[in-house]
Design an enzyme around this catalytic site. Structure first.
Site, PDB file in Angstrom:
ATOM      1  N   TYR A  69     -84.814  37.528 -26.785  1.00 45.22           N
ATOM      2  CA  TYR A  69     -83.714  38.431 -27.135  1.00 45.22           C
ATOM      3  C   TYR A  69     -84.170  39.516 -28.088  1.00 45.22           C
ATOM      4  CZ  TYR A  69     -78.944  39.837 -28.308  1.00 45.22           C
ATOM      5  OH  TYR A  69     -77.780  40.533 -28.477  1.00 45.22           O
ATOM      6  N   TYR A  94     -78.262  44.590 -19.170  1.00 44.70           N
ATOM      7  CA  TYR A  94     -78.180  43.879 -20.454  1.00 44.70           C
ATOM      8  C   TYR A  94     -77.506  42.526 -20.244  1.00 44.70           C
ATOM      9  CZ  TYR A  94     -78.001  43.592 -25.539  1.00 44.70           C
ATOM     10  OH  TYR A  94     -78.199  43.226 -26.852  1.00 44.70           O
TER      11      TYR A  94
END
Ligand SMILES: [Zn+2]
Lengths: 168, 409
Positions: free
Chosen positions: B341, B291
């Site tokens: 994103y 991440y």
């Protein structure tokens, strides 16, 4: 002169768990939560039970409002309107001097320094000051550096010398 | 190995383009992503009977999407969450499938993450004119400390202090993920960068520069989970769920900053369970996803999940180790830093495509699994892609992991 924060663009809404903390800053007292059963201290006061013994029999501890910079960031891009005229400013996480517990537990708080970012460094001593806002019920804590110490760690200096040995 | 290892599979993936702005509703985008995931799997709306999603009070619901697409659900649920939620919804889906609550489950995220609600409360036009601080915000908004960059920066600064490494270690992550984005036609930022480019980019919040921070995009993405038996009938080689951990927390999760070591994060509590469940060790992992809300978050997850020792990630990532054709390729789609994103779901999607050997790159035969492995020609498929470890987190206080395996595993 410390850079000012435009508190007219900020509205703080205390709640059941936090109203006494804000009452504390209004009287220039820096409070942290304390468990009446085991003595554990914590911040922020959002949490209404003790993280060590789960008791909800909790009160307050009035700290001396002094501590050491544990980490910091330098904000160069304002997100909250109150800080448009404040950038660049330093937000620091501060380890309080008088909240250390026997098992090594510490209490850290956060706040904005009055000092320039070139002055900020991990390891420096700081103390709380208080600033009035447009709301007579809300007084905001802020922090100022009170001395220099050998071995204090500044980000720009660290980068300029290409890093350094491990400190932990 | 865990009793449920390899019993359930990811069989369909799909997403909208990464847009800014989308000029669309989150419902419209979610319907597109779910439709594409169904088409990818070779499933019809009538085959789907479970749907879950995660959001931050900023999105449509499973019921709206199912109604739009004519799907009659036996189970639906929408949870609050950002990073680390996809992997948790996959774990949740396994439980639902095992218990018989549903047979084929869609998990999606849909967000106008740039044109709608932005992380940290910034409004599309810039700073919040007058901010109201209640709840948790009483203790951060008043000190101008609201965004993920400002919050993660605090741990990152202490990390630099404690480990002695510099932001050149952050740059390695930015360079690796951008290189992978250059091989991904869907990515927003595709021009390769150097460590010096990173070092010259403007400050956002020290110690983070612009090239340390992820994109903000408007996007929806979806994956479909079902049983191994069902998976064999579908369009692509199945991708097996081998193990993981889901939304594992640190102590003192609501306020990270009194924990002994600021950069000792939740993954430390989970990876042994995940690897034990999957029956693998780190040397079995062909590639990872990590991440990357910030370059630093990738760095610290490598330590937390045992790929290197605490404090050594800066050394570990040197020399392009995380780049394709090196030891441990990371975020092969370009990740949050360079692709776009999605609060993490895109990492799972890319991992599925790699494990199928069907990365959607410039190779004309990619859909049939035919790749050239010529990076100059835009191929981003790994030659060897059998086991992937996907690592995700919310803040330092919460983390998930999903170990996936391809048919060759
Ligand atoms: Zn107690």
């Amino acid at each position: 002169m410390p850079k000012t924060i435009d508190y007219s663009k900020l509205r703080i809404i205390p709640d059941f768990d936090t109203q006494e903390w804000w009452e504390g800053t209004r009287q220039h007292k820096y409070l942290v939560r304390r468990c009446n059963q085991c003595g554990h201290k914590w911040f922020p006061p959002l949490f209404p039970a003790c993280g060590k013994c789960a008791s909800m029999d909790i009160g307050w501890f009035e700290t001396a409002g002094k501590g050491v910079i544990h980490s910091y960031v330098v904000v160069t891009q304002p997100i909250v309107g109150a800080f448009i005229g404040t950038v660049p400013y330093v937000v620091a996480v501060i380890e309080l001097d008088d909240c250390k517990e026997a098992d090594g537990t510490v209490t850290r708080v956060a706040g904005v320094l009055t000092d320039e970012d070139s002055e900020a460094a991990i390891g420096l001593p700081v103390e709380v000051i208080y600033e009035a806002t447009n709301d007579p019920k809300i007084v905001m804590p802020r922090w100022r550096i009170t001395g220099r110490v050998a071995g204090a760690w500044n980000f720009d200096e660290h980068e300029a010398r290409g890093g350094g040995s491990r400190n932990s | 190995m865990g009793a449920l290892t390899d019993k359930y599979c990811i069989v369909g993936v799909g997403e909208t383009p990464h847009m800014r702005p989308s000029n669309r509703t989150t419902l419209s985008m979610a319907c597109e992503a779910v439709s594409k995931a169904m088409a990818d799997a070779g499933l019809k709306p009538s085959d789907i009977d479970g749907m879950t999603s995660y959001q931050a009070g900023d999105s449509t619901t499973s019921a709206h999407v199912a109604t739009s697409l004519g799907i009659r659900l036996n189970y639906c649920l929408d949870i609050l969450g950002g990073g680390s939620s996809t992997e948790a919804l996959v774990a949740h889906a396994i439980g639902l499938l095992e218990a018989g609550y549903a047979k084929v489950i869609v998990c999606f995220r849909s967000m106008n993450g740039r044109s709608g609600r932005r992380m940290g409360g910034q409004v599309p036009g810039g700073p919040i004119p007058v901010a109201t601080a209640e709840g948790d915000n009483q203790f951060n908004m008043g000190w101008g400390w609201t965004t993920p960059a400002q919050r993660f920066g605090m741990s990152a600064m202490r990390y630099l202090h404690d480990t002695g490494c510099t932001t050149r270690a952050f740059a390695e992550i930015a360079v690796a993920h951008r290189y992978h984005a250059s091989l991904n036609p869907k990515a927003r930022l595709r021009t390769p960068i150097t460590i010096e480019d990173h070092q010259r980019s403007r400050w956002v919040v020290k110690p983070f520069r612009l090239l340390d921070c992820c994109q903000e995009t408007d996007v929806s993405a979806a994956i479909i989970v079902t049983s191994r038996e069902r998976a064999y009938d579908l369009r692509h080689p199945p991708v097996f769920i081998k193990g993981g951990y889901a939304r594992t927390m640190t102590e003192n999760p609501g306020w990270n900053y009194s924990r002994p070591v600021l950069h000792y994060v939740a993954g430390n509590y989970g990876w042994k369970r995940a690897f034990g469940m999957a029956g693998i060790s780190h040397s079995d992992v062909d590639f990872i996803s990590c991440y990357d809300a910030f370059t630093f978050t990738t760095l610290i997850q490598l330590e937390a999940n045992g790929f290197c020792r605490p404090g050594e990630a800066g050394e570990f990532v040197k020399g392009g180790r995380l780049q394709i054709d090196h030891e441990l390729p990371s975020n092969l789609s370009g990740g949050h830093l360079s692709e776009g994103y999605t609060h993490g779901i895109q990492m799972v999607i890319e991992n599925v495509r790699q494990l199928r050997h069907r990365a959607d790159d410039a190779c004309p035969g990619w859909a049939e699994g035919k790749h050239t492995y010529d990076r100059q020609a835009g191929c981003r498929q790994l030659k060897r892609a059998r086991i992937c470890c996907g690592m995700a987190w919310g803040y330092e206080n919460m983390a998930s992991c999903l170990v996936l395996g391809g048919v060759m595993s």
